[in-house]
Design a protein around this motif. Structure first.
Motif, PDB file in Angstrom:
ATOM      1  N   PRO A  44      18.878 -77.729 -44.618  1.00  9.70           N
ATOM      2  CA  PRO A  44      18.773 -76.364 -45.126  1.00  9.70           C
ATOM      3  C   PRO A  44      19.979 -75.524 -44.709  1.00  9.70           C
ATOM      4  N   PRO A  45      20.298 -74.484 -45.461  1.00 12.23           N
ATOM      5  CA  PRO A  45      21.490 -73.694 -45.167  1.00 12.23           C
ATOM      6  C   PRO A  45      21.308 -72.778 -43.962  1.00 12.23           C
ATOM      7  N   TRP A  46      20.102 -72.564 -43.544  1.00 17.10           N
ATOM      8  CA  TRP A  46      19.815 -71.720 -42.375  1.00 17.10           C
ATOM      9  C   TRP A  46      18.626 -72.321 -41.617  1.00 17.10           C
ATOM     10  N   SER A  47      18.532 -71.999 -40.341  1.00 12.65           N
ATOM     11  CA  SER A  47      17.370 -72.419 -39.558  1.00 12.65           C
ATOM     12  C   SER A  47      16.138 -71.712 -40.120  1.00 12.65           C
ATOM     13  N   ASN A  48      15.070 -72.458 -40.320  1.00 15.03           N
ATOM     14  CA  ASN A  48      13.888 -71.866 -40.942  1.00 15.03           C
ATOM     15  C   ASN A  48      12.615 -72.326 -40.261  1.00 15.03           C
ATOM     16  N   SER A  49      11.565 -71.601 -40.519  1.00 16.61           N
ATOM     17  CA  SER A  49      10.289 -71.880 -39.876  1.00 16.61           C
ATOM     18  C   SER A  49       9.549 -73.019 -40.568  1.00 16.61           C
ATOM     19  N   ALA A 100      10.858 -69.600 -44.269  1.00 17.06           N
ATOM     20  CA  ALA A 100      11.656 -68.375 -44.153  1.00 17.06           C
ATOM     21  C   ALA A 100      12.722 -68.528 -43.077  1.00 17.06           C
ATOM     22  N   PRO A 101      13.881 -67.881 -43.240  1.00 17.88           N
ATOM     23  CA  PRO A 101      14.936 -67.946 -42.225  1.00 17.88           C
ATOM     24  C   PRO A 101      14.470 -67.340 -40.905  1.00 17.88           C
ATOM     25  N   VAL A 102      14.766 -68.018 -39.811  1.00 17.14           N
ATOM     26  CA  VAL A 102      14.389 -67.540 -38.484  1.00 17.14           C
ATOM     27  C   VAL A 102      15.347 -66.415 -38.078  1.00 17.14           C
ATOM     28  N   PRO A 103      14.824 -65.278 -37.617  1.00 21.39           N
ATOM     29  CA  PRO A 103      15.702 -64.162 -37.245  1.00 21.39           C
ATOM     30  C   PRO A 103      16.578 -64.507 -36.040  1.00 21.39           C
ATOM     31  N   GLU A 104      17.750 -63.920 -36.026  1.00 23.29           N
ATOM     32  CA  GLU A 104      18.655 -64.099 -34.897  1.00 23.29           C
ATOM     33  C   GLU A 104      17.956 -63.635 -33.620  1.00 23.29           C
ATOM     34  N   TRP A 131       9.795 -73.234 -28.137  1.00 25.53           N
ATOM     35  CA  TRP A 131      10.946 -74.042 -28.568  1.00 25.53           C
ATOM     36  C   TRP A 131      10.611 -74.985 -29.749  1.00 25.53           C
ATOM     37  N   LYS A 132       9.553 -74.694 -30.448  1.00 22.21           N
ATOM     38  CA  LYS A 132       9.132 -75.574 -31.535  1.00 22.21           C
ATOM     39  C   LYS A 132       9.059 -74.819 -32.862  1.00 22.21           C
ATOM     40  N   ASN A 133       8.810 -75.622 -33.914  1.00 20.30           N
ATOM     41  CA  ASN A 133       8.532 -75.130 -35.270  1.00 20.30           C
ATOM     42  C   ASN A 133       9.709 -74.431 -35.934  1.00 20.30           C
ATOM     43  N   ILE A 134      10.924 -74.776 -35.502  1.00 24.84           N
ATOM     44  CA  ILE A 134      12.124 -74.279 -36.163  1.00 24.84           C
ATOM     45  C   ILE A 134      12.936 -75.468 -36.656  1.00 24.84           C
ATOM     46  N   ARG A 135      13.163 -75.497 -37.966  1.00 21.98           N
ATOM     47  CA  ARG A 135      14.001 -76.547 -38.548  1.00 21.98           C
ATOM     48  C   ARG A 135      15.440 -76.044 -38.556  1.00 21.98           C
ATOM     49  N   GLU A 139      19.562 -79.807 -40.944  1.00 23.98           N
ATOM     50  CA  GLU A 139      18.684 -80.875 -40.454  1.00 23.98           C
ATOM     51  C   GLU A 139      18.590 -82.021 -41.457  1.00 23.98           C
ATOM     52  N   ASP A 140      18.551 -81.704 -42.753  1.00 24.67           N
ATOM     53  CA  ASP A 140      18.398 -82.736 -43.783  1.00 24.67           C
ATOM     54  C   ASP A 140      19.735 -83.424 -44.063  1.00 24.67           C
ATOM     55  N   TYR A 141      20.745 -82.633 -44.392  1.00 27.58           N
ATOM     56  CA  TYR A 141      22.075 -83.221 -44.605  1.00 27.58           C
ATOM     57  C   TYR A 141      23.140 -82.142 -44.484  1.00 27.58           C
TER      58      TYR A 141
END
Length: 416
Positions: A44-49, A100-104, A131-135, A139-141
């Motif tokens: 994904p282009p951003w870290s997400n939940s 959804a994108p994880v906030p900074e 420290w969990k549930n954030i992709r 992560e994929d490619y």
């Protein structure tokens, strides 16, 4: 006569991979990639939940790790497709949805079930999700990663991967166009079924089965209709097949007075490579080249035509279409009945192979093994291979079987 293996080797040595064409991604299923396809973006282009819950700072919920619930101020809601309005500060939480994108500033997503579900303030009751549930992003490619290599078969998951990287078209090997010609004065199209009811003709079932088998094998059938048992009719049909990648004829390749296919083929400049294979059904099998187009002539008997297709035509189509694996696998099955063969030929008997509870396979014949009994082929999920050296095979013995479909991998009961 050639053995089955010799005939297969002779045919496959003459077959070449087809050219390349660009096709829409939605139509690429089952095709073979003709080039490496790199990723154009990071996904994904951003870290997400990965959960519906609350994005938090792990430092703010340290007391929860010691059994003391913590209340945080909910300052925003972040849905999939949206971004947080600002970074997350100390003592704050943001409601967040899956994807959804994880906030900074956030380093954990606490699932909703571990909270009181508050909208203005939220009580964090469990700390299992620290420290969990954030992709993480990428992560994929990563951009530049090879998503599909040349020679890869396009399957549903790969279509999704390529779509996520913006691939709307892709280069694949061409699907072979197969000219299908059935011959026989006794044959009619299904639209002329009145002739069958009147017991004057029979439907050209090979026109239908060979077309269907061609589609399943990844080819494009071009049904050229029924040729009469005359040289002129056969010549017209063969000439009209010149723009196809493979010519497939049924009937007319034996030694009867009205079997003209081989002689007409030769008169048109075709080079016959061999004729006849040591097998039953399907011993009459002709192979040659007509103006660089391969020709396979199979028996007119419905079952013989289908067996010959599975053994010889299907591998040809797969090689043309760019596949690296051409042949079906064989399995070993225990006979549920005695099996006898007459002639000293390799026999391919229609059978039903069943997987037992212990994982072993058993096989029984579908019944009548006449090469004209198409219903017995419709019941079969495998071809039982009886070597010419085994005229009698006793119940309980083991034989190899060539599977025809995916039924052995399927069950009526869902089980993990």
């Amino acid at each position: 006569m050639l053995t089955v293996t010799e005939a297969s080797n002779r045919i496959m040595a003459e077959i070449r991979q087809l050219g390349v064409e660009s096709v829409p991604l939605r139509k690429a299923l089952g095709r073979v990639c003709a080039e490496d396809i790199p990723a154009t973006v990071t996904m994904p282009p951003w870290s997400n939940s990965s959960m519906d819950g609350y994005a938090v700072r792990s430092a703010d919920i340290e007391p929860v790790m010691k059994g003391h619930p913590v209340k945080l101020r909910v300052v925003a809601t972040v849905a999939a497709g949206e971004f947080a309005p600002r970074p997350l500060k100390r003592g704050e939480a943001m409601r967040i949805m899956t994807g959804a994108p994880v906030p900074e500033g956030a380093d954990s997503v606490i699932r909703k079930e571990h909270t009181d579900g508050g909208s203005k303030k939220v009580e964090i009751r469990e700390a299992d999700d620290v420290w969990k549930n954030i992709r993480p992003a990428g992560e994929d490619y990563q951009r530049g990663d090879v998503l599909a290599k040349r020679g890869t078969t396009v399957r549903p998951a790969l279509i999704g991967v390529l779509a996520s990287s913006g691939v709307s078209k892709m280069k694949t090997f061409r699907q072979p166009r197969v000219a299908i010609i059935s011959s026989g004065n006794e044959l009619v199209e299904i639209d002329d079924f009145d002739e069958v009811v009147a017991q004057r003709r029979i439907v050209s079932s090979n026109s239908y089965t060979l077309s269907a088998l061609t589609r399943v094998a990844g080819g494009v059938p071009v049904d050229l209709g029924i040729a009469a048992d005359s040289p002129s009719s056969l010549k017209k049909k063969l000439v009209s097949a010149r723009n196809c990648d493979l010519i497939l004829t049924s009937a007319g390749v034996s030694v009867g007075d009205l079997d003209h296919t081989r002689s007409v083929f030769a008169a048109l400049g075709g080079e016959q490579k061999f004729w006849k294979v040591k097998m039953r059904p399907g011993a009459p099998l002709a192979f040659g080249m007509l103006n660089d187009v391969p020709w396979l002539g199979v028996s007119g008997n419905p079952v013989s035509a289908m067996v010959s297709f599975e053994l010889f035509v299907r591998p040809v189509l797969r090689k043309m279409a760019g596949h690296s694996a051409f042949f079906r696998r064989t399995v070993t099955a225990t006979l549920e009945e005695d099996v006898k063969i007459g002639a000293k030929l390799t026999h391919f008997l229609r059978a039903i192979v069943t997987r037992q509870e212990d994982g072993s396979l058993s096989a029984r014949l579908t019944g009548l093994q006449s090469s004209g009994a198409l219903t017995s082929m419709a019941k079969a999920n495998a071809l039982l291979i009886v070597p010419e050296t085994s005229p009698k095979v006793a119940k309980g013995s083991q034989l190899k079987a060539l599977t025809l479909d995916q039924s052995l991998d399927e069950t009526t009961v869902f089980s993990l």
